[in-house]
Design a protein around this motif. Structure first.
Motif, PDB file in Angstrom:
ATOM      1  N   LYS A   1       0.836  -1.204   0.000  1.00  0.00           N
ATOM      2  CA  LYS A   1       0.000   0.000   0.000  1.00  0.00           C
ATOM      3  C   LYS A   1       0.864   1.245   0.000  1.00  0.00           C
ATOM      4  O   LYS A   1       0.569   2.224  -0.702  1.00  0.00           O
ATOM      5  CB  LYS A   1      -0.900   0.007   1.244  1.00  0.00           C
TER       6      LYS A   1
ATOM      7  N   ASP B   1       2.180   1.979  -3.363  1.00  0.00           N
ATOM      8  CA  ASP B   1       1.136   2.599  -4.183  1.00  0.00           C
ATOM      9  C   ASP B   1       1.022   4.084  -3.869  1.00  0.00           C
ATOM     10  O   ASP B   1       0.944   4.928  -4.766  1.00  0.00           O
ATOM     11  CB  ASP B   1      -0.224   1.924  -3.919  1.00  0.00           C
ATOM     12  N   VAL B   2       0.991   4.393  -2.563  1.00  0.00           N
ATOM     13  CA  VAL B   2       0.842   5.789  -2.151  1.00  0.00           C
ATOM     14  C   VAL B   2       2.038   6.604  -2.622  1.00  0.00           C
ATOM     15  O   VAL B   2       1.886   7.711  -3.143  1.00  0.00           O
ATOM     16  CB  VAL B   2       0.691   5.877  -0.616  1.00  0.00           C
TER      17      VAL B   2
ATOM     18  N   SER C   1       1.803   7.754  -6.044  1.00  0.00           N
ATOM     19  CA  SER C   1       0.608   8.507  -6.418  1.00  0.00           C
ATOM     20  C   SER C   1       0.964   9.942  -6.788  1.00  0.00           C
ATOM     21  O   SER C   1       2.053  10.435  -6.474  1.00  0.00           O
ATOM     22  CB  SER C   1      -0.370   8.518  -5.246  1.00  0.00           C
TER      23      SER C   1
ATOM     24  N   GLY D   1       0.351  10.349   3.697  1.00  0.00           N
ATOM     25  CA  GLY D   1       0.122   8.927   3.477  1.00  0.00           C
ATOM     26  C   GLY D   1      -0.223   8.130   4.710  1.00  0.00           C
ATOM     27  O   GLY D   1      -0.925   7.131   4.635  1.00  0.00           O
TER      28      GLY D   1
ATOM     29  N   ASN E   1      -3.909   7.284   5.457  1.00  0.00           N
ATOM     30  CA  ASN E   1      -4.508   6.348   4.493  1.00  0.00           C
ATOM     31  C   ASN E   1      -4.004   4.938   4.736  1.00  0.00           C
ATOM     32  O   ASN E   1      -4.659   3.970   4.401  1.00  0.00           O
ATOM     33  CB  ASN E   1      -4.133   6.658   3.046  1.00  0.00           C
ATOM     34  N   LEU E   2      -2.765   4.849   5.254  1.00  0.00           N
ATOM     35  CA  LEU E   2      -2.171   3.526   5.427  1.00  0.00           C
ATOM     36  C   LEU E   2      -2.572   2.896   6.752  1.00  0.00           C
ATOM     37  O   LEU E   2      -2.720   1.690   6.847  1.00  0.00           O
ATOM     38  CB  LEU E   2      -0.645   3.636   5.362  1.00  0.00           C
TER      39      LEU E   2
END
Lengths: 299, 328
Positions: free
Chosen positions: B212, B215-216, B219, B240, B243-244
């Motif tokens: 994850k 991915d972040v 982004s 981040g 969100n994580l």
């Protein structure tokens, strides 16, 4: 613009170019390396099974009281236990049993998963609800508790542990396959085949099977590690293979009485060997996935 | 809200009902004779016929299973979980005593493995492709292939036998009166099992967080933050981490089933008197009431974990929240 991006991006990302940017020859080599690791893993596991079942089994149960409690040496690679049994032979014999139980259980579990997933995906709403509920029920009880219960219900022993491991490992794979079959059923190519007048059996065999089979095969192989570890765990707890059989779980559970006496080799090496076996299966499974699954060929 | 609560209570009821049926069914088909399993082979052979009959009566071996189930279910609905024949005490009492130990063990492992796994995942993602990343990945890969009880054995050898830092088993010192046991004693005995369970639980959460976080990091908003002059860590911390963290917590709640399974094995290794050990004893001794009680308790625990995970999913991602505002 691209240069600005690559300067701000972390250097590690820039250091690993996409596989497709490499010359074709290197890509083929990558594939061959995967194939080689797959073959190596399978051959090694086969050697362990043959050695454990036929070559070393008699050594594994032979006692020699003049050789007891020996630390590892060249003569006894993994040492000997309190009955003078060679721990290396016992470990290999135990691994071969684990692998056989794992193979049998994973095969049964994967077939169960395939059947249930097909019923759920193709059998209409009610069938889907029943299968989904079954999956939820099985995942709602901690796996170990379920294994204990089923092994107990089957009277423990070889069949107890094999059946327990076989009938509890399908839920995850069922979910994956169900989604896969549903996606396939809704796909354009199946729709076209239907419009072109093909019967459902022909569609299933010619269009759906090739789509689902790779997922099934990979799922099957990735079940082995779980099956083997759960076999060892259940035997360790006393619900699996009987104590007179050289199994990894038995070896580790017996070793507990001798650890405080400093006989570390009784537990250390069999466990390491078990980890190595599980990782070999993992290696075989992930290599196979990369070889046959179109989505991960770029990894 | 009310319908949400009612729906989940009904689901829990159905699940517990199904679990109890499954357990009773499995016990009824078992070929293991509870009398023989508990008195031992030699004692059984030397026993008089009347004694055997009395014991069979005590273990309920002659009563049909459906009758036992109805009796049990009737009592259960009235709040009585039956009597554990192995421990000769009410099941609720046995479970309550041991649940404290197990829940403490699980809670420590849950928090430690979650935090450790999360940090390792973030670290690996930030140092992607370097040796740090490789170490974390190898650690997780090896750990995923390692049985929890073997780690326990290794810790036992290293920390209890060789170094002598921790006791070799149990939850309190041997030969000490219950009143004299201090908090320090309890923690000292808890440390090694909890450490084992924490180390095992790290792999899953670390790998998930790493994926994850990568991915972040790739982004657009992180790229923008980097363009404004933030370092990767600063960008990740400000944009981040939140969100994580929530998916990681959610995953951790959903993995309660595995932590419970691990605790069963770890308790066995360290002779730690918790629910897992009681489950093993009950299974080996054909103690049906206790087995059902523990199965139901653990199923309820897993249900609670999954429920919290589901609610958190909704908090994390409003699109999953059914029937809310414009997304409905």
């Amino acid at each position: 613009m691209p240069s600005a991006i690559s300067r701000t991006a972390p250097p590690a990302v820039a250091a690993a170019p996409a596989v497709l940017h490499q010359p074709q020859r290197r890509r083929v080599a990558n594939r061959q390396a995967l194939l080689a690791s797959l073959v190596c893993a399978v051959v090694l596991l086969a050697i362990v099974v043959v050695a454990g079942r036929f070559v070393l089994y008699d050594v594994a149960v032979a006692t020699d009281f003049s050789q007891k409690n020996l630390a590892p040496s060249l003569q006894h690679l993994f040492g000997t236990d309190w009955m003078g049994r060679d721990m290396f032979a016992r470990t290999v014999a135990g691994l071969s049993l684990s692998i056989l139980v794992g193979l049998l259980a994973a095969a049964v579990s994967s077939v169960l998963a395939l059947v249930l997933a097909s019923i759920a995906a193709l059998g209409g709403r009610r069938a889907d609800a029943v299968v989904t509920w079954l999956v939820d029920l099985f995942m709602g009880i901690p796996h170990i508790v379920l294994l204990i219960l089923i092994s107990y219900a089957c009277g423990k022993g070889f069949w107890g542990v094999t059946i327990a491991v076989a009938v509890t490992h399908w839920p995850n794979l069922t979910r994956v396959l169900r989604a896969e079959i549903m996606q396939c059923r809704e796909s354009l190519f199946v729709g076209h085949a239907r419009k072109l007048g093909q019967g459902s059996i022909a569609i299933a065999v010619r269009h759906m099977l090739p789509f689902v089979f790779p997922q099934y095969l990979v799922g099957l192989i990735l079940l082995f590690p779980h099956a083997i570890m759960h076999e060892a765990a259940i035997t360790f707890l006393g619900f699996g293979l009987p104590v007179d059989v050289p199994a990894i779980g038995v070896i580790l559970s017996e070793s507990m009485a001798y650890l405080s006496a400093g006989m570390w080799w009784l537990a250390a090496f069999p466990g390491l060997a078990l980890i190595a076996t599980v990782m070999l299966f993992d290696l075989a499974g992930s290599s196979l996935r990369k070889l046959i699954d179109p989505h991960s060929t770029q990894e | 809200m009310a319908s949400f609560v009612v729906r989940h209570i009904i689901r829990l009821m159905l699940l517990l009902f199904a679990v109890s049926i499954v357990v009773f069914f499995l016990v009824s088909v078992s070929p293991i004779d509870p009398v023989q399993a508990n008195v031992g082979q030699s004692a059984y052979l030397n026993m008089s016929e009347e004694k055997r009959a009395a014991l069979a009566q005590y273990w309920g071996a002659n009563t049909p299973i459906w009758e036992r189930y109805i009796n049990w279910a009737h009592d259960f609905i009235h709040g009585d979980m039956g009597t554990s024949l192995r421990y000769n005490a009410p099941v609720s009492q046995v479970i309550a005593q041991r649940a404290t130990n197990t829940l403490l063990l699980m809670a420590v492992a849950w928090v430690v493995s979650g935090l450790l796994g999360f940090c390792l995942g973030i670290l690996a993602a930030l140092k992607r492709g370097t040796w740090v990343d490789k170490v974390v990945k190898t650690y997780c890969f090896v750990l995923a292939a390692t049985p929890a009880f073997w780690i326990g054995l290794v810790f036992l050898i290293v920390f209890a036998v060789w170094l002598g830092w921790f006791p070799i088993g149990f939850s309190v010192p041997i030969g000490k009166a219950a009143a004299d046991v201090t908090v320090f004693d309890a923690l000292h005995h808890l440390a090694l099992p909890a450490l084992t369970l924490s180390v095992v639980g790290v792999a899953n959460i670390a790998m998930h967080t790493r994926e994850k976080a990568i991915d972040v990091l790739e982004s657009d908003y992180i790229r923008f933050a980097r363009a404004r002059g933030y370092s990767p860590w600063q960008a990740l911390r400000t944009h981040g981490l939140r969100n994580l963290a929530l998916p990681a917590i959610t995953l951790q709640f959903a993995s309660i089933s595995e932590i419970f399974g691990g605790s069963v094995l770890v308790e066995q290794v360290f002779s730690y008197p918790g629910l897992g050990q009681a489950a093993v004893t009950a299974g080996l001794g054909s103690d049906v009431a206790l087995l059902v009680g523990i199965a139901i308790f653990s199923a309820a625990l897993v249900f609670a974990g999954n429920l919290i995970a589901n609610i958190l999913y909704g908090v994390v991602d409003p699109r999953i929240r059914a029937g809310v505002g414009s997304y409905a």
